[in-house]
Design a protein around this motif. Structure first.
Motif, PDB file in Angstrom:
ATOM      1  N   VAL A  51      -2.107  -0.980  -9.621  1.00  0.00           N
ATOM      2  CA  VAL A  51      -1.902  -1.604  -8.327  1.00  0.00           C
ATOM      3  C   VAL A  51      -1.275  -0.686  -7.294  1.00  0.00           C
ATOM      4  O   VAL A  51      -1.015  -1.105  -6.188  1.00  0.00           O
ATOM      5  CB  VAL A  51      -1.043  -2.884  -8.450  1.00  0.00           C
ATOM      6  N   CYS A  52      -1.006   0.531  -7.668  1.00  0.00           N
ATOM      7  CA  CYS A  52      -0.387   1.381  -6.666  1.00  0.00           C
ATOM      8  C   CYS A  52      -0.936   2.781  -6.762  1.00  0.00           C
ATOM      9  O   CYS A  52      -1.091   3.320  -7.849  1.00  0.00           O
ATOM     10  CB  CYS A  52       1.140   1.387  -6.840  1.00  0.00           C
ATOM     11  N   THR A  65       7.565  -3.638  -2.025  1.00  0.00           N
ATOM     12  CA  THR A  65       8.521  -2.601  -1.621  1.00  0.00           C
ATOM     13  C   THR A  65       8.541  -1.429  -2.575  1.00  0.00           C
ATOM     14  O   THR A  65       8.997  -0.354  -2.220  1.00  0.00           O
ATOM     15  CB  THR A  65       9.948  -3.175  -1.547  1.00  0.00           C
ATOM     16  N   TRP A  66       8.026  -1.649  -3.807  1.00  0.00           N
ATOM     17  CA  TRP A  66       8.107  -0.552  -4.763  1.00  0.00           C
ATOM     18  C   TRP A  66       6.925   0.398  -4.646  1.00  0.00           C
ATOM     19  O   TRP A  66       6.797   1.331  -5.395  1.00  0.00           O
ATOM     20  CB  TRP A  66       8.190  -1.081  -6.192  1.00  0.00           C
ATOM     21  N   CYS A  67       6.053   0.122  -3.727  1.00  0.00           N
ATOM     22  CA  CYS A  67       4.823   0.902  -3.639  1.00  0.00           C
ATOM     23  C   CYS A  67       4.876   1.846  -2.444  1.00  0.00           C
ATOM     24  O   CYS A  67       5.018   1.414  -1.304  1.00  0.00           O
ATOM     25  CB  CYS A  67       3.643  -0.044  -3.529  1.00  0.00           C
ATOM     26  N   ARG A  68       4.775   3.117  -2.699  1.00  0.00           N
ATOM     27  CA  ARG A  68       4.968   4.115  -1.656  1.00  0.00           C
ATOM     28  C   ARG A  68       4.038   4.001  -0.458  1.00  0.00           C
ATOM     29  O   ARG A  68       4.505   4.073   0.672  1.00  0.00           O
ATOM     30  CB  ARG A  68       4.875   5.525  -2.250  1.00  0.00           C
ATOM     31  N   PRO A  69       2.723   3.856  -0.664  1.00  0.00           N
ATOM     32  CA  PRO A  69       1.848   3.738   0.509  1.00  0.00           C
ATOM     33  C   PRO A  69       2.209   2.555   1.404  1.00  0.00           C
ATOM     34  O   PRO A  69       1.972   2.611   2.612  1.00  0.00           O
ATOM     35  CB  PRO A  69       0.462   3.566  -0.104  1.00  0.00           C
ATOM     36  N   VAL A 108       5.237   1.592   2.053  1.00  0.00           N
ATOM     37  CA  VAL A 108       6.342   2.082   2.856  1.00  0.00           C
ATOM     38  C   VAL A 108       5.816   2.968   3.973  1.00  0.00           C
ATOM     39  O   VAL A 108       6.289   2.914   5.105  1.00  0.00           O
ATOM     40  CB  VAL A 108       7.327   2.872   1.975  1.00  0.00           C
ATOM     41  N   TYR A 131       3.760  -9.193  -2.616  1.00  0.00           N
ATOM     42  CA  TYR A 131       2.941  -9.111  -3.841  1.00  0.00           C
ATOM     43  C   TYR A 131       3.787  -8.595  -4.995  1.00  0.00           C
ATOM     44  O   TYR A 131       4.232  -7.460  -4.990  1.00  0.00           O
ATOM     45  CB  TYR A 131       1.749  -8.174  -3.566  1.00  0.00           C
ATOM     46  N   ASP A 132       4.018  -9.448  -5.979  1.00  0.00           N
ATOM     47  CA  ASP A 132       4.646  -8.990  -7.225  1.00  0.00           C
ATOM     48  C   ASP A 132       5.978  -8.292  -6.944  1.00  0.00           C
ATOM     49  O   ASP A 132       6.228  -7.204  -7.420  1.00  0.00           O
ATOM     50  CB  ASP A 132       3.689  -8.021  -7.950  1.00  0.00           C
ATOM     51  N   ASP A 163      10.353  -9.109  -5.543  1.00  0.00           N
ATOM     52  CA  ASP A 163      11.310 -10.198  -5.344  1.00  0.00           C
ATOM     53  C   ASP A 163      11.784 -10.251  -3.893  1.00  0.00           C
ATOM     54  O   ASP A 163      11.867  -9.231  -3.207  1.00  0.00           O
ATOM     55  CB  ASP A 163      12.503 -10.055  -6.298  1.00  0.00           C
ATOM     56  N   GLY A 199      -4.607  -4.564  -5.713  1.00  0.00           N
ATOM     57  CA  GLY A 199      -3.515  -3.606  -5.648  1.00  0.00           C
ATOM     58  C   GLY A 199      -2.897  -3.637  -4.274  1.00  0.00           C
ATOM     59  O   GLY A 199      -3.394  -4.299  -3.365  1.00  0.00           O
ATOM     60  N   VAL A 200      -1.826  -2.939  -4.114  1.00  0.00           N
ATOM     61  CA  VAL A 200      -1.214  -2.841  -2.794  1.00  0.00           C
ATOM     62  C   VAL A 200      -1.169  -1.392  -2.353  1.00  0.00           C
ATOM     63  O   VAL A 200      -1.090  -0.502  -3.181  1.00  0.00           O
ATOM     64  CB  VAL A 200       0.221  -3.419  -2.799  1.00  0.00           C
TER      65      VAL A 200
END
Lengths: 163, 196, 665
Positions: free
Chosen positions: A57-58, B90-94, B96, B122-123, B125, B157-158
């Motif tokens: 997913v990333c 928030t945990w996904c770099r792109p 940000v 997405y996924d 908290d 995906g994000v």
């Protein structure tokens, strides 16, 4: 004109030395390769595998690095399958079936993608073959002989306008 | 080059074959490089990547739910305007990386009133998301999702962004991060095609 | 004011470089040698333009002049002074500014160094090429990547500053300038290669003239790459120093071809052979630099290092295409002049070893290039995404690396022209025992696994051969046994061996754990006790730092998560305990919050990391030693035992220690 040191007969001491070295090498390598260190502990295997799977997913992160729940899920799956006794290749294939080929950070073994493995090898073989061919051609060449005109040229360069 | 008085013992390498080889090699390399440059020139940038979706052309699934700041949001109330549905975490770099682009987009179009931006978490908290918006700014509704909105949209995906035209049909699915300019280009293209 | 000044600098540089190109081109075309020295003046004016522009930018950054567009993007009131100055190259446009400055300096240096020979068409061509490259980069600054645009800002505007990852470490100030010096430095031998091709004077000493330039450029590139790895290690948080990331690969490619060139040029000096190949290598090195610049700045490849994409892509790609086509054209045109008079007698010889070296380096470069761009090609042909990650590169480059280690061991002892198994057996005896000894020690210390063990053994072998050479030279020549190309090169080899061994050790024997801990928890990883003692928050000038207090074997370390105001996500700052044996790397992954009240800390134990940086330092030292002028012989026809005159004389290649004097036919 070759200027290598004229060949001396190999002292038997040195030959023995090489033999001894070969023996030591073989023994050391045998110990080093067969006597496993447990570096393939399940946890390390799982870590190693999850570094080869991309987070679904990333972008661009491996499952080992990503914090997403999909990655966590995959890591759990890997751990379970290792506990079940599946091999690395099996686990990779299963994941590829579920998520698609792109999830494996190494390209596939067949089709257009496999070119990336075979092309460098092909190029290397071609280069070595080319060199071998060139060496054979060079060996076949007659050595150039100095003609009198060449010798005169060299003499005039040395003693005439030389230095 | 140096004078060479050919003698019977001399066997010089012929010039033409050597020159031919080099010419041949340079031409081959030139062709390969030209093809390579062609490939590179036509690559899309890593943002604003258009992707297929079963939803394109159809009515956008509902985006409704509780937002981060405690309110509620419903995309259905936005008929007549563009709706940009952005799935992020928030945990996904792109995500940000694209955030400032969305921020700029939202500021301009909220003022103009022609487009609405809504993010779907997405996924992730809510606390992380709140902290994220506090750190980075941004003042648009963020809907908390238990997974159902993402599933309805078919998000794999994000970051993923769905561009919904006024009237409620999904126009584009964009993966891998969007830019303000990219979104505006798509909007302009559509309006030209429709407006005539 | 700064905007205007900066723009003026850029315009001055662009104009001077363009006029220089035009003047030199005219002078060459019309065969008017008396016009050529004017090129020198233009070169200096270009430098002046670059200096003015950089001065304007730094002034704007230091005074926080946010009306300059670029400063508004990367400047900030809160950034500490050093990082603020270094912020000039933290983003795209400013990095081009740095490049332009270094390029102008090199162009002026070339103009000054060859000032007495400006009327020589070859030098004029070289200067023309360098000025041409200046034109391109100044044009980038003037058009697509203009950092000096004037923007009016609202009062109280305070931008977030450079990417937080770029404010974390002093290497930010050092790595880019050194790396760029390496990249730009290679344009000098490239310019001379173009000049040689254009004038057809291919058999002359320009190679020797530019030898030191090439060596220094290569040294800077090496140091730049090693520093890049060190910086990634210290800052990025995943404990790695080399990820086969597209940007890293882009920097490695010119290094690989440059290294191949450094070796094969010795064959050209000695035997007059491989001229086409060497010219191609030089042109390839420069082209790969431009290609690498394109890949990292155009956005076609995603990478953690990549600069933001912009409209600069088409410019860079066109320039790359232009350079490649021009050089191919030149080589094709001059093909007949490049006929080599000699031949290589035997593959078992120094020449043969250098040939093998070149084949291996070319293969290495091919693998790296293919792996980096193949996803793009695949997508173009199939429309589908393909990922090529570290495992591909590791698997493909491992055999090449091992073969190179082996070559490093036998090449220094091989004589020129023809060696024999006899000779090898005699000279390699003790180096081979060093290699065996290393292997035995490694096994005794517990190392297992075929690949790393072979690497250790071959590394010891190569180190033994290099040491043998240095020892023999010092015995014969005293302190001079440590300087000069051959000896300096041996020291560089020692550095390479160190890096290879450290690389093998740290990648094969690393341990990584992610541990969730509550306060007071303690656990053990790879023989170290990790105890979590709690969290604390520290306010610094430009960031808020949430630190975890982690006791490693009793001593407290503080990996942290830093938040920058209005910046990007919390940036992890790892804490590392370094020792010659191993590095213990602690990084704070996540804080308690949300669903969990535990703190997650990542612990990575990797052996021999420190030796990577030491090896890099040794490579740098060796390069400096190699650049040191060697012993000069006055008359090339005199034997090596002739007395050395005290006057300056043309530099001759170093005599080999093992060979007798060769009096060629």
């Amino acid at each position: 004109m070759s200027a290598a040191t004229p060949a001396r007969p190999v002292p038997s001491a040195r030959r023995l030395g090489w033999l001894a070295m070969a023996g030591v090498l073989v023994v050391a390598l045998l110990i080093g390769v067969t006597q496993g260190r447990g570096s393939t502990s399940p946890r390390d295997r799982a870590q190693h595998l999850s570094e080869q799977i991309m987070c679904p997913v990333c972008d661009g992160e491996s499952v080992a690095d990503s914090a997403s729940s999909a990655s966590v899920g995959i890591r759990k799956y890997i751990n379970n399958r290792i506990a079940d006794g599946a091999s690395d290749d099996q686990i990779r294939d299963e994941l590829a079936e579920q998520y698609g080929e792109r999830i494996i950070l190494t390209p596939g073994r067949s089709g257009l993608a496999s070119l990336v493995w075979t092309l460098p090898v092909a190029v290397l073989i071609a280069a070595v073959a080319g060199l071998a061919f060139a060496f054979r051609r060079w060996r076949g060449q007659v050595e150039a002989r100095a003609s009198d005109a060449d010798r005169e040229l060299v003499e005039s360069a040395r003693h005439g306008t030389g230095a | 080059m140096s004078d060479e008085t050919p003698t019977p013992e001399d066997e010089t390498v012929d010039a033409p074959p050597r020159r031919r080889t080099i010419l041949l090699v340079t031409v081959v390399v030139a062709v390969i490089v030209a093809g390579f440059v062609g490939v590179l020139a036509t690559r899309a940038p890593s943002t604003d990547k258009s992707a297929t979706s079963a939803l394109i052309g159809k009515t956008a699934p509902q985006v409704a739910g509780k937002t981060l700041d405690g309110g509620t949001f419903n995309a259905d109330h936005q008929l007549g305007r563009w709706v940009v549905v952005n799935f992020f975490a928030t945990w996904c770099r792109p995500c940000v990386v694209e955030h400032p682009q969305l921020d700029a987009f939202q500021k301009e179009h909220a003022a103009a009133g022609d487009a609405v931006l809504v993010s779907v978490l997405y996924d992730d908290d809510p606390d992380s998301a709140k902290q994220f918006f506090e750190d980075h700014g941004g003042d648009w509704p963020v809907v908390m999702d238990d997974g159902s909105i993402a599933t309805e949209y078919g998000v794999t995906g994000v970051p993923e962004t769905y561009l919904v035209a006024p009237g409620g049909r999904v126009l584009k699915r964009l993966t891998g991060g969007v830019t303000k300019e990219g979104l505006e280009n798509l909007m302009a293209q559509y309006e030209e095609a429709v407006g005539g | 004011m700064n905007s205007t000044l900066g723009t003026a600098g850029v315009v001055l540089g662009l104009a001077a470089a363009s006029l220089g190109v035009a003047t030199l081109a005219y002078a060459l075309w019309q065969r008017r040698p008396n016009l050529m020295p004017i090129g020198r003046t233009y070169a200096f004016c270009t430098l002046a333009g670059a200096v003015v522009a950089v001065f304007a930018m730094e002034r704007a950054l230091i005074t926080r002049d946010f009306s300059v567009d670029y400063v508004g993007k990367v400047g900030s009131r809160n950034t500490p002074a050093l990082f603020n100055v270094a912020a000039m190259w933290s983003s795209l446009e400013g990095s081009i500014l740095l490049w332009v400055l270094i390029l102008s300096i090199f162009t002026s240096l070339v103009a000054w160094r060859f000032r007495d020979r400006m009327t020589d068409p070859l030098v004029a061509w070289a200067l023309l090429t360098m000025l041409g490259i200046c034109v391109f980069f100044f044009a980038l600054l003037a058009f697509p990547a203009n950092p000096f645009e004037h923007v009016s800002r609202a009062p109280g505007f305070n931008p977030p500053g450079p990417n937080p990852l770029l404010q974390n470490h002093i290497l930010m100030a050092i790595h880019p300038p050194i790396l760029y010096t390496g990249y730009v430095g290679f344009s000098v031998p490239f310019a001379f290669a173009v000049a040689a091709l254009a004038t057809g004077r291919l058999g002359e000493g320009w190679l020797l003239e530019t030898r030191r330039w090439t060596l220094i450029a290569w040294g800077c590139l090496t140091v730049g790459i090693v520093l890049g790895g060190w910086w990634a290690y210290e800052v990025l948080g995943w404990g790695g120093y080399w990820g086969w990331d597209p940007v890293e690969n882009a920097s490695l490619l010119p290094w690989l071809t440059g290294t191949a060139y450094l070796h094969s040029v010795m064959v050209q000096e000695r035997r007059g052979m491989l001229r086409v190949w060497n010219l191609s290598l030089l042109c390839a090195t420069f082209s790969l630099t431009i290609l690498g610049t394109f890949l990292t700045r155009s956005g076609v490849l995603t990478s953690v290092h990549a600069f933001s994409d912009s409209n600069i892509g088409p410019w860079l790609l066109s320039f790359f295409g232009l350079i490649v086509l021009l050089t191919l054209g030149l080589i094709g045109w001059r093909g007949d002049r490049l006929r080599a008079p000699g031949r290589i007698d035997s593959p078992v010889s120094r020449e043969g070893a250098f040939l093998a070296n070149n084949v291996l380096f070319a293969a290495f470069a091919f693998v790296v290039l293919l792996g980096t761009v193949y996803p793009l090609i695949y997508e173009a042909l199939k429309g589908d995404q393909l990922t090529i990650g570290a495992p591909y590169f590791q698997r493909m480059t491992l055999p090449i690396g091992l073969a190179l280690l082996f070559l490093m061991a036998i090449a220094p002892v091989l004589p020129w022209r023809k060696g024999s198994g006899e000779l090898l057996s005699q000279r390699l005896f003790w180096p081979a025992w060093v290699g065996t000894g290393t292997l035995v020690v490694a096994v005794a210390l517990g190392a297992r696994g075929l690949a790393p063990l072979v690497a250790f053994g071959l590394g010891g072998f190569a180190a033994g051969a290099a040491l043998r050479q240095v020892v023999l030279a010092s015995r014969r020549q005293g302190w001079r046994g440590l300087v000069g190309r051959t000896n300096g090169g041996m020291i560089v080899h020692l550095g390479v061996v160190l890096i290879a061994v450290a690389f093998a050790a740290s990648s094969s024997y690393d341990t990584e754990r992610e541990i969730s801990m509550a306060k007071g928890d303690s656990t053990s990883v790879a023989g170290h006790t990790i105890e979590f003692r709690g969290l604390r928050t520290v306010e610094k000038k430009n960031k808020t730092s949430k630190q975890a207090l982690v006791a490693l074997d009793g001593k407290v370390y503080t990996p942290s998560l830093d938040r920058f105001p209005g910046g990007s996500q919390a940036i992890g700052t790892p804490s590392v305990r370094t020792s010659p044996k191993e590095d213990v790397y602690l990084s704070l992954v996540s804080l308690p919050g949300g669903s969990s009240d535990k703190t997650v800390v990542r612990v990575i134990v990797q052996p021999m990391i420190m030796w990577l940086w030491i090896g890099g330092g040794i490579m740098a030292a060796g390069t400096a030693l190699a650049a040191f002028p060697g012993r000069r012989r006055r008359d090339p026809l005199q034997p090596a035992s002739a007395p050395v005159p005290s006057r300056e004389a043309p530099v001759e290649p170093e005599p080999d220690l093992d060979d007798r004097v060769e009096v060629g036919v």
